[in-house]
Motif scaffolding. Structure first.
Motif, PDB file in Angstrom:
ATOM      1  N   UNK A  95      11.074  -5.514 -14.805  1.00  0.00           N
ATOM      2  CA  UNK A  95       9.620  -5.468 -14.976  1.00  0.00           C
ATOM      3  C   UNK A  95       8.901  -5.837 -13.676  1.00  0.00           C
ATOM      4  N   UNK A  96       9.410  -6.819 -12.965  1.00  0.00           N
ATOM      5  CA  UNK A  96       8.818  -7.224 -11.695  1.00  0.00           C
ATOM      6  C   UNK A  96       8.856  -6.090 -10.671  1.00  0.00           C
ATOM      7  N   UNK A  97      10.003  -5.416 -10.559  1.00  0.00           N
ATOM      8  CA  UNK A  97      10.127  -4.317  -9.589  1.00  0.00           C
ATOM      9  C   UNK A  97       9.260  -3.115  -9.982  1.00  0.00           C
ATOM     10  N   UNK A  98       9.192  -2.804 -11.256  1.00  0.00           N
ATOM     11  CA  UNK A  98       8.345  -1.694 -11.702  1.00  0.00           C
ATOM     12  C   UNK A  98       6.870  -2.042 -11.484  1.00  0.00           C
ATOM     13  N   UNK A  99       6.494  -3.287 -11.748  1.00  0.00           N
ATOM     14  CA  UNK A  99       5.115  -3.724 -11.508  1.00  0.00           C
ATOM     15  C   UNK A  99       4.755  -3.608 -10.037  1.00  0.00           C
ATOM     16  N   UNK A 100       5.687  -3.975  -9.173  1.00  0.00           N
ATOM     17  CA  UNK A 100       5.442  -3.859  -7.736  1.00  0.00           C
ATOM     18  C   UNK A 100       5.269  -2.391  -7.330  1.00  0.00           C
ATOM     19  N   UNK A 101       6.081  -1.512  -7.899  1.00  0.00           N
ATOM     20  CA  UNK A 101       5.959  -0.085  -7.599  1.00  0.00           C
ATOM     21  C   UNK A 101       4.604   0.449  -8.082  1.00  0.00           C
ATOM     22  N   UNK A 102       4.164   0.033  -9.256  1.00  0.00           N
ATOM     23  CA  UNK A 102       2.859   0.468  -9.758  1.00  0.00           C
ATOM     24  C   UNK A 102       1.727  -0.058  -8.890  1.00  0.00           C
ATOM     25  N   UNK A 103       1.840  -1.307  -8.439  1.00  0.00           N
ATOM     26  CA  UNK A 103       0.830  -1.867  -7.549  1.00  0.00           C
ATOM     27  C   UNK A 103       0.759  -1.057  -6.254  1.00  0.00           C
ATOM     28  N   UNK A 113      -4.062   2.901   6.624  1.00  0.00           N
ATOM     29  CA  UNK A 113      -2.955   2.685   7.553  1.00  0.00           C
ATOM     30  C   UNK A 113      -1.593   2.682   6.859  1.00  0.00           C
ATOM     31  N   UNK A 114      -1.562   2.426   5.555  1.00  0.00           N
ATOM     32  CA  UNK A 114      -0.288   2.363   4.827  1.00  0.00           C
ATOM     33  C   UNK A 114      -0.052   3.585   3.944  1.00  0.00           C
ATOM     34  N   UNK A 115      -0.943   4.573   4.033  1.00  0.00           N
ATOM     35  CA  UNK A 115      -0.895   5.707   3.119  1.00  0.00           C
ATOM     36  C   UNK A 115       0.413   6.492   3.191  1.00  0.00           C
ATOM     37  N   UNK A 116       1.103   6.470   4.322  1.00  0.00           N
ATOM     38  CA  UNK A 116       2.336   7.241   4.445  1.00  0.00           C
ATOM     39  C   UNK A 116       3.569   6.420   4.096  1.00  0.00           C
ATOM     40  N   UNK A 117       3.427   5.126   3.960  1.00  0.00           N
ATOM     41  CA  UNK A 117       4.577   4.259   3.727  1.00  0.00           C
ATOM     42  C   UNK A 117       4.871   3.998   2.255  1.00  0.00           C
ATOM     43  N   UNK A 118       3.889   4.123   1.396  1.00  0.00           N
ATOM     44  CA  UNK A 118       4.091   3.717   0.012  1.00  0.00           C
ATOM     45  C   UNK A 118       5.158   4.519  -0.731  1.00  0.00           C
ATOM     46  N   UNK A 119       5.373   5.827  -0.476  1.00  0.00           N
ATOM     47  CA  UNK A 119       6.409   6.517  -1.264  1.00  0.00           C
ATOM     48  C   UNK A 119       7.815   5.937  -1.070  1.00  0.00           C
ATOM     49  N   UNK A 120       8.184   5.601   0.161  1.00  0.00           N
ATOM     50  CA  UNK A 120       9.520   5.051   0.371  1.00  0.00           C
ATOM     51  C   UNK A 120       9.635   3.637  -0.191  1.00  0.00           C
ATOM     52  N   UNK A 121       8.537   2.890  -0.175  1.00  0.00           N
ATOM     53  CA  UNK A 121       8.571   1.550  -0.746  1.00  0.00           C
ATOM     54  C   UNK A 121       8.634   1.609  -2.273  1.00  0.00           C
ATOM     55  N   UNK A 122       7.942   2.555  -2.875  1.00  0.00           N
ATOM     56  CA  UNK A 122       8.024   2.739  -4.325  1.00  0.00           C
ATOM     57  C   UNK A 122       9.432   3.165  -4.714  1.00  0.00           C
ATOM     58  N   UNK A 123      10.023   4.047  -3.924  1.00  0.00           N
ATOM     59  CA  UNK A 123      11.403   4.464  -4.207  1.00  0.00           C
ATOM     60  C   UNK A 123      12.350   3.267  -4.133  1.00  0.00           C
ATOM     61  N   UNK A 124      12.165   2.405  -3.143  1.00  0.00           N
ATOM     62  CA  UNK A 124      12.992   1.199  -3.039  1.00  0.00           C
ATOM     63  C   UNK A 124      12.804   0.275  -4.226  1.00  0.00           C
ATOM     64  N   UNK A 125      11.553   0.116  -4.679  1.00  0.00           N
ATOM     65  CA  UNK A 125      11.293  -0.715  -5.853  1.00  0.00           C
ATOM     66  C   UNK A 125      11.990  -0.153  -7.086  1.00  0.00           C
ATOM     67  N   UNK A 126      11.940   1.166  -7.256  1.00  0.00           N
ATOM     68  CA  UNK A 126      12.594   1.768  -8.419  1.00  0.00           C
ATOM     69  C   UNK A 126      14.117   1.667  -8.342  1.00  0.00           C
ATOM     70  N   UNK A 127      14.671   1.760  -7.153  1.00  0.00           N
ATOM     71  CA  UNK A 127      16.127   1.601  -7.007  1.00  0.00           C
ATOM     72  C   UNK A 127      16.548   0.179  -7.383  1.00  0.00           C
ATOM     73  N   UNK A 128      15.786  -0.809  -6.923  1.00  0.00           N
ATOM     74  CA  UNK A 128      16.097  -2.191  -7.282  1.00  0.00           C
ATOM     75  C   UNK A 128      15.934  -2.422  -8.783  1.00  0.00           C
ATOM     76  N   UNK A 129      14.892  -1.845  -9.379  1.00  0.00           N
ATOM     77  CA  UNK A 129      14.702  -1.967 -10.830  1.00  0.00           C
ATOM     78  C   UNK A 129      15.823  -1.257 -11.579  1.00  0.00           C
ATOM     79  N   UNK A 130      16.271  -0.136 -11.034  1.00  0.00           N
ATOM     80  CA  UNK A 130      17.330   0.640 -11.687  1.00  0.00           C
ATOM     81  C   UNK A 130      18.633  -0.138 -11.772  1.00  0.00           C
ATOM     82  N   UNK A 131      18.913  -0.976 -10.785  1.00  0.00           N
ATOM     83  CA  UNK A 131      20.142  -1.772 -10.848  1.00  0.00           C
ATOM     84  C   UNK A 131      20.104  -2.710 -12.050  1.00  0.00           C
ATOM     85  N   UNK A 132      18.926  -3.282 -12.334  1.00  0.00           N
ATOM     86  CA  UNK A 132      18.802  -4.161 -13.504  1.00  0.00           C
ATOM     87  C   UNK A 132      18.843  -3.359 -14.796  1.00  0.00           C
TER      88      UNK A 132
END
Length: 145
Positions: A95-103, A113-132
């Motif tokens: 839930x924490x990782x999914x919440x971070x991805x939604x944020x 300035x961060x508009x191009x970075x969020x997709x890879x960070x969201x993907x990382x959040x989902x990968x970490x959530x997926x392990x749980x």
């Protein structure tokens, strides 16, 4: 078997937190350039000496908090053998990782300035959530078989 899987996931997340927190504390400028690019990193690191000092202190404290709190917390929890607690902890972490991805999706992508970075960070959040989530599914399968 589920306890060893929980142990491995916790140790893996702990190692990720220690690595990223340490890199943020020690190599802030280099990590910013790798993560955001040279131009964006220069903007994010501040324009005046006072801004740069304040931002460096903030990043150091964030990295230190990541290392000291999250990494050590995951490391300590890795040794808990109670299946009910493991399931509760895994659900909370997912839930924490999914919440971070939604944020990141709803707010961070609006920062120019961060508009191009969020997709890879969201993907990382989902990968970490997926392990749980894999752990939760595995324990359900083990419980109901």
């Amino acid at each position: 078997m589920a306890s060893s899987m929980f142990f491995i996931i916790c140790i893996l997340h702990s190692a990720i937190a220690i690595t990223s927190g340490s890199l943020i504390m020690i190599y802030l400028e280099e990590i910013s350039v790798v993560g955001h690019g040279t131009e964006t990193a220069q903007k994010l690191l501040g324009s005046t000496p006072d801004d740069r000092s304040l931002i460096q202190i903030l990043h150091f404290l964030c990295g230190f908090a990541s290392v000291c709190s999250w990494a050590f917390w995951c490391f300590m929890v890795a040794f808990v053998k109670d299946r009910e607690f493991q399931s509760f902890f895994a659900k909370g972490c997912a839930l924490l990782h999914v919440s971070m991805a939604l944020w990141r999706f709803y707010f961070e992508r609006r920062v120019e300035d961060l508009a191009w970075d969020w997709p890879k960070q969201v993907a990382g959040d989902f990968v970490l959530a997926l392990s749980w989530v894999f752990f939760i599914v595995y324990t359900w399968r083990e419980k109901y078989d």
